[in-house]
Structure formats: structure tokens, C-alpha cells
Design a protein around this motif. Structure first.
Motif, PDB file in Angstrom:
ATOM      1  N   THR A  11       0.920  -1.207  -0.191  1.00  0.00           N
ATOM      2  CA  THR A  11      -0.078  -0.256   0.040  1.00  0.00           C
ATOM      3  C   THR A  11       0.983   1.132  -0.100  1.00  0.00           C
ATOM      4  N   PRO A  12       0.668   2.257  -0.805  1.00  0.00           N
ATOM      5  CA  PRO A  12       1.470   3.447  -0.933  1.00  0.00           C
ATOM      6  C   PRO A  12       1.057   4.281   0.341  1.00  0.00           C
ATOM      7  N   VAL A  13       2.178   4.511   1.097  1.00  0.00           N
ATOM      8  CA  VAL A  13       2.217   5.392   2.106  1.00  0.00           C
ATOM      9  C   VAL A  13       2.802   6.595   2.125  1.00  0.00           C
ATOM     10  N   ARG A  14       2.206   8.038   2.482  1.00  0.00           N
ATOM     11  CA  ARG A  14       2.972   9.050   2.322  1.00  0.00           C
ATOM     12  C   ARG A  14       2.905   9.559   3.774  1.00  0.00           C
ATOM     13  N   VAL A  15       4.104   9.834   4.170  1.00  0.00           N
ATOM     14  CA  VAL A  15       4.517  10.358   5.569  1.00  0.00           C
ATOM     15  C   VAL A  15       4.520  11.873   5.488  1.00  0.00           C
ATOM     16  N   ILE A  16       3.885  12.823   6.310  1.00  0.00           N
ATOM     17  CA  ILE A  16       4.051  14.071   6.342  1.00  0.00           C
ATOM     18  C   ILE A  16       4.683  14.475   7.391  1.00  0.00           C
ATOM     19  N   ILE A  17       5.808  15.146   7.154  1.00  0.00           N
ATOM     20  CA  ILE A  17       6.789  15.319   8.220  1.00  0.00           C
ATOM     21  C   ILE A  17       6.887  16.581   8.623  1.00  0.00           C
ATOM     22  N   ARG A  18       6.791  16.930  10.112  1.00  0.00           N
ATOM     23  CA  ARG A  18       7.236  18.123  10.444  1.00  0.00           C
ATOM     24  C   ARG A  18       8.150  18.199  11.869  1.00  0.00           C
ATOM     25  N   ALA A  19       8.997  19.251  11.915  1.00  0.00           N
ATOM     26  CA  ALA A  19       9.712  18.988  13.452  1.00  0.00           C
ATOM     27  C   ALA A  19       9.427  20.364  14.126  1.00  0.00           C
ATOM     28  N   THR A  20       9.485  20.103  15.627  1.00  0.00           N
ATOM     29  CA  THR A  20       8.976  20.998  16.541  1.00  0.00           C
ATOM     30  C   THR A  20      10.136  21.725  17.022  1.00  0.00           C
ATOM     31  N   ASP A  21      11.310  21.541  16.859  1.00  0.00           N
ATOM     32  CA  ASP A  21      12.546  22.012  17.552  1.00  0.00           C
ATOM     33  C   ASP A  21      14.022  22.370  16.509  1.00  0.00           C
ATOM     34  N   VAL A  22      14.363  21.340  16.152  1.00  0.00           N
ATOM     35  CA  VAL A  22      15.672  21.546  15.198  1.00  0.00           C
ATOM     36  C   VAL A  22      15.630  20.779  14.006  1.00  0.00           C
ATOM     37  N   LEU A  23      16.224  20.786  13.236  1.00  0.00           N
ATOM     38  CA  LEU A  23      16.462  19.810  11.851  1.00  0.00           C
ATOM     39  C   LEU A  23      16.458  18.318  12.469  1.00  0.00           C
ATOM     40  N   HIS A  24      15.669  17.367  11.817  1.00  0.00           N
ATOM     41  CA  HIS A  24      16.138  16.086  12.092  1.00  0.00           C
ATOM     42  C   HIS A  24      15.865  15.353  10.614  1.00  0.00           C
ATOM     43  N   ALA A  25      15.982  14.011  10.442  1.00  0.00           N
ATOM     44  CA  ALA A  25      15.747  13.470   9.158  1.00  0.00           C
ATOM     45  C   ALA A  25      15.124  12.203   9.527  1.00  0.00           C
ATOM     46  N   LEU A  26      14.088  11.727   8.827  1.00  0.00           N
ATOM     47  CA  LEU A  26      13.443  10.468   8.701  1.00  0.00           C
ATOM     48  C   LEU A  26      13.935   9.485   7.832  1.00  0.00           C
TER      49      LEU A  26
ATOM     50  N   PHE B  41      13.712   0.800   3.136  1.00  0.00           N
ATOM     51  CA  PHE B  41      12.942   1.330   2.031  1.00  0.00           C
ATOM     52  C   PHE B  41      13.645   2.371   0.928  1.00  0.00           C
ATOM     53  N   ARG B  42      15.006   2.591   1.293  1.00  0.00           N
ATOM     54  CA  ARG B  42      15.889   3.404   0.348  1.00  0.00           C
ATOM     55  C   ARG B  42      15.148   4.655   0.381  1.00  0.00           C
ATOM     56  N   THR B  43      14.666   5.405   1.607  1.00  0.00           N
ATOM     57  CA  THR B  43      14.104   6.874   1.492  1.00  0.00           C
ATOM     58  C   THR B  43      14.614   7.544   2.791  1.00  0.00           C
ATOM     59  N   LYS B  44      14.585   8.630   2.798  1.00  0.00           N
ATOM     60  CA  LYS B  44      14.895   9.742   3.528  1.00  0.00           C
ATOM     61  C   LYS B  44      14.477  11.176   3.315  1.00  0.00           C
ATOM     62  N   MET B  45      13.955  11.836   4.397  1.00  0.00           N
ATOM     63  CA  MET B  45      13.623  13.306   4.189  1.00  0.00           C
ATOM     64  C   MET B  45      13.952  13.987   5.237  1.00  0.00           C
ATOM     65  N   ASP B  46      14.257  15.166   4.906  1.00  0.00           N
ATOM     66  CA  ASP B  46      14.528  16.156   6.472  1.00  0.00           C
ATOM     67  C   ASP B  46      13.239  16.544   7.135  1.00  0.00           C
ATOM     68  N   ALA B  47      13.297  16.589   8.386  1.00  0.00           N
ATOM     69  CA  ALA B  47      12.336  17.211   9.167  1.00  0.00           C
ATOM     70  C   ALA B  47      12.569  18.401   9.524  1.00  0.00           C
TER      71      ALA B  47
ATOM     72  N   ALA C   9      18.591  10.998  10.628  1.00  0.00           N
ATOM     73  CA  ALA C   9      19.754  11.108   9.600  1.00  0.00           C
ATOM     74  C   ALA C   9      20.481  12.530   9.690  1.00  0.00           C
ATOM     75  N   GLU C  10      19.982  13.411  10.779  1.00  0.00           N
ATOM     76  CA  GLU C  10      20.737  14.780  10.765  1.00  0.00           C
ATOM     77  C   GLU C  10      20.827  15.027  12.234  1.00  0.00           C
ATOM     78  N   TYR C  11      22.076  15.189  12.412  1.00  0.00           N
ATOM     79  CA  TYR C  11      22.561  15.407  13.872  1.00  0.00           C
ATOM     80  C   TYR C  11      21.902  16.316  14.455  1.00  0.00           C
ATOM     81  N   CYS C  12      21.386  15.977  15.600  1.00  0.00           N
ATOM     82  CA  CYS C  12      20.334  16.971  16.247  1.00  0.00           C
ATOM     83  C   CYS C  12      20.487  17.224  17.909  1.00  0.00           C
ATOM     84  N   GLY C  13      21.830  16.770  18.172  1.00  0.00           N
ATOM     85  CA  GLY C  13      21.993  16.897  19.534  1.00  0.00           C
ATOM     86  C   GLY C  13      22.310  15.891  20.381  1.00  0.00           C
ATOM     87  N   ARG C  14      22.550  15.950  21.479  1.00  0.00           N
ATOM     88  CA  ARG C  14      23.078  14.768  22.453  1.00  0.00           C
ATOM     89  C   ARG C  14      22.534  13.465  22.226  1.00  0.00           C
ATOM     90  N   ALA C  15      21.093  13.465  22.049  1.00  0.00           N
ATOM     91  CA  ALA C  15      20.745  11.732  21.810  1.00  0.00           C
ATOM     92  C   ALA C  15      20.413  11.591  20.581  1.00  0.00           C
TER      93      ALA C  15
END
Ligand code: CUA
Length: 333
Positions: free
Chosen positions: A152-167, A172-178, A201-207
Motif C-alpha cells: 500500500t502506498p504510504v505518504r508520510v507528512i513530516i514536521r519538526a518542532t525544534d531543530v532539523l531531524h531526518a526520517l 525502503f531506501r528513502t530519507k527526508m529532512d524534518a 539522519a541529521e545530527y540533532c544534539g546529544r541523543a
């Protein structure tokens, strides 16, 4: 100072790393989405071309060094005169790479367009990235893991509340910035059931390196059963437990404490049943209706001593969720 640092490090409980599923390839995770095969194929073609070019260049270099290297040196010896121009050679080194590179561009561009164009009937999932966890919401449920049906095609709509992250979902060979302040998206269609790791996949701090999760791919029947079970769980949860869950998921506790501390907004502890003073000079008894009003229309009455900064939650919560939050605040005596 050193103690503080040690305490900080000690309080970091490293979670168990996600177990990698079996892969037929030594180099790659399993190919578990519709695009994975094509992407790996193009990757392998580029790898083979790069290997051939590298081996060729190094072999030619060694050959020429041996053939034309100076056998004896004298300071006034003249080198071979360079030829000024060689049309055949210049056309060859322009056309051959062009013939190699243009198909790579065409395949790469086709793949890019495909990855950026989710099918219209995709199942939509909202994803929120936050230091340092993922929240996925779909079919009315929120979870820290992404549960999807297979094929089933799945579309993930991504947002970040603080800093850059990446899903990033390697299988699945797929990646997108948050990105804070805007929506991004990715889509995939899983081709096999199972559990696959999700990484940030985007350095976002200590953890950052602990910010991982899982995508669980179920058969259509299992997925429907899962939805039903979640629905039953959601139906049977006590209102105040639902409120507690929502207060974490929706960020209420960023501004309201439950232990009596005043943050950006008033604490919830002991709030219910008190009479409070408001900026317009009125005094209001904090009851169910007042809490409902403050959640849906926070600017209606501003508590003395607090900024009018709360956003409205009208339309974002259904009646059950609203009641849950009110009941949770009531329970904080
Ligand atoms: Cu989130 Cu790295």
C-alpha cells in the motif's frame, strides 16, 4: 564540572539498538520497498563504472610512469615537445564519458521524480520529529512506531518542532529532512512484511544516535486487526489517562507543569476548583466549562501574570479528547 558531565552521561540510558532484519546482501539492508531494487541497481551500476575507471586510471598511470619515466637525469635535458592539438583524442574523451553519464542522469532523474511523487490514493501518516523521538499519527492513533499495511502506498507528512531531524528508513531506501516551520514528505510502498529500523539522519544534539524507531509492516488483515485493537484500547481508556497521554503528545506540558511550577502558563496542579483573577478584572471559578473555553479559545480570558501566548486547540481535539484533558487537570489535586 567533571562530576556534572559524568552525571549527564550516566543519566543517558542507551536503548537497545534496533535489530537489523536479515538481508540477502552483505552490503545492503533488505530491499523492502517498490523503489529499493531500482535504486540498488543504479547504485551498483555507478559502483561498477567507478571501479573500472579507478582501475583503468591507476593502471595507465603505472604504465606511463614506467614507459616515460626519466631513466637518467641531467639538468639541461629537454623534454619531449607536447603535441598542440589532437582532435580524435579530444572528441573521444568528451563523447565517451557523455555517453556513460547521460543514461545515469536519465535513470537518476526518473528515480528522483518517482520518489518525489506520492500516488494519489496513498495512506497518509503525520510524523512529528522532536528531540529525541518520533511520533506517528494515522487512522486516529498516535504511536512512537510506524505501523503500515504491505503493498500500500504510504505518504508520510513530516514536521519538526525544534531543530532539523531526518526520517530515514534504510530498508525502503528513502530519507527526508524534518524541518521546523514547514512540512516535508516522503512516500513508500512496502513489499514485504516485517520490522525495519528507522533512524534520524541529521545530527540533532546529544541523543541523536538514540533517536531511532521501527516501521512495522503488516498484512492487510493484520493491519485492520491492529486498527481495531487500537480503537478498542482507545475506547476503553479512562478519560483522565487519555488526557495524560494527550498532554504529552500535544505539547501541553511544555508550558504547563503538573507539579506546581509556573512555566510559560499556569501550573495544572491544584488548578481545578480555584477562583482566579483575569486581565479584564474579572474573577472566574475554574470549572469544566472554563477549562474547555481556555483550551478552545485561550485568548478569551487571560490569567493575571501570564502572557497571552497559548494557541487555540479548537478543531484539533474531539469531545472525548477534550473531556480527557479536563479530567486529567481535575485529577491533579
Ligand atoms: Cu533527530 Cu538526529
Amino acid at each position: 564540572m567533571a562530576n556534572l558531565l559524568l552525571n549527564c552521561l550516566g543519566s543517558l540510558q542507551p536503548p537497545a539498538p534496533p535489530k537489523l532484519p536479515d538481508s540477502p546482501s552483505f552490503l545492503m539492508p533488505p530491499e523492502a520497498s517498490t523503489v529499493a531494487g531500482e535504486i540498488d541497481w543504479l547504485f551498483n551500476v555507478i559502483l561498477v563504472i567507478c571501479t573500472i575507471v579507478t582501475v583503468g586510471v591507476v593502471a595507465a598511470m603505472i604504465y606511463f610512469v614506467r614507459k616515460y619515466g626519466a631513466k637518467s637525469r641531467s639538468h639541461n635535458e629537454q623534454g619531449e615537445p607536447s603535441s598542440g592539438h589532437n582532435t580524435v583524442l579530444e572528441l573521444t574523451w568528451s563523447i565517451v564519458p557523455l555517453v556513460v553519464v547521460i543514461p545515469l542522469f536519465v535513470w537518476g532523474f526518473k528515480g528522483f521524480v518517482n520518489l518525489r511523487t506520492p500516488p494519489r490514493d496513498s495512506l497518509e501518516v503525520q510524523c512529528t520529529a522532536q528531540k529525541w523521538s518520533w511520533l506517528f499519527e494515522h487512522s486516529g492513533f498516535a504511536s512512537n512506531e510506524l505501523v503500515v499495511p504491505v503493498n500500500t502506498p504510504v505518504r508520510v507528512i513530516i514536521r519538526a518542532t525544534d531543530v532539523l531531524h531526518a526520517l530515514w528508513i534504510p530498508a525502503f531506501r528513502t530519507k527526508m529532512d524534518a524541518v521546523p516551520g514547514r512540512y516535508t514528505d516522503l512516500w513508500f510502498e512496502a513489499t514485504q512484511t516485517g520490522t525495519f529500523p528507522i533512524h534520524c539522519a541529521e545530527y540533532c544534539g546529544r541523543a541523536h544516535s538514540d533517536m531511532w524507531s521501527r516501521v512495522i509492516v503488516k498484512t492487510q488483515d493484520e493491519f485492520e486487526a491492529w486498527k481495531k485493537a487500537e480503537q478498542d484500547k482507545a475506547d476503553n481508556i479512562l478519560p483522565q489517562d487519555l488526557g495524560k497521554k494527550l498532554s504529552l503528545e500535544r505539547g501541553c506540558l511544555t508550558c504547563h507543569s503538573v507539579d506546581g511550577t509556573a512555566l510559560v502558563g499556569p501550573t495544572w496542579k491544584g488548578l481545578f476548583g480555584t477562583t482566579e483573577s483575569y486581565a479584564d478584572g474579572s474573577k472566574v471559578l475554574v470549572d469544566e466549562n472554563h477549562l474547555k473555553e481556555s483550551i478552545e479559545d485561550p485568548q478569551a480570558k487571560i490569567r493575571v501574570g501570564f502572557p497571552p501566548s497559548m494557541p487555540t486547540f479548537k478543531g484539533q481535539l474531539n469531545d472525548r479528547q477534550l473531556t480527557g484533558l479536563v479530567e486529567y487537570i481535575k485529577s491533579l489535586k
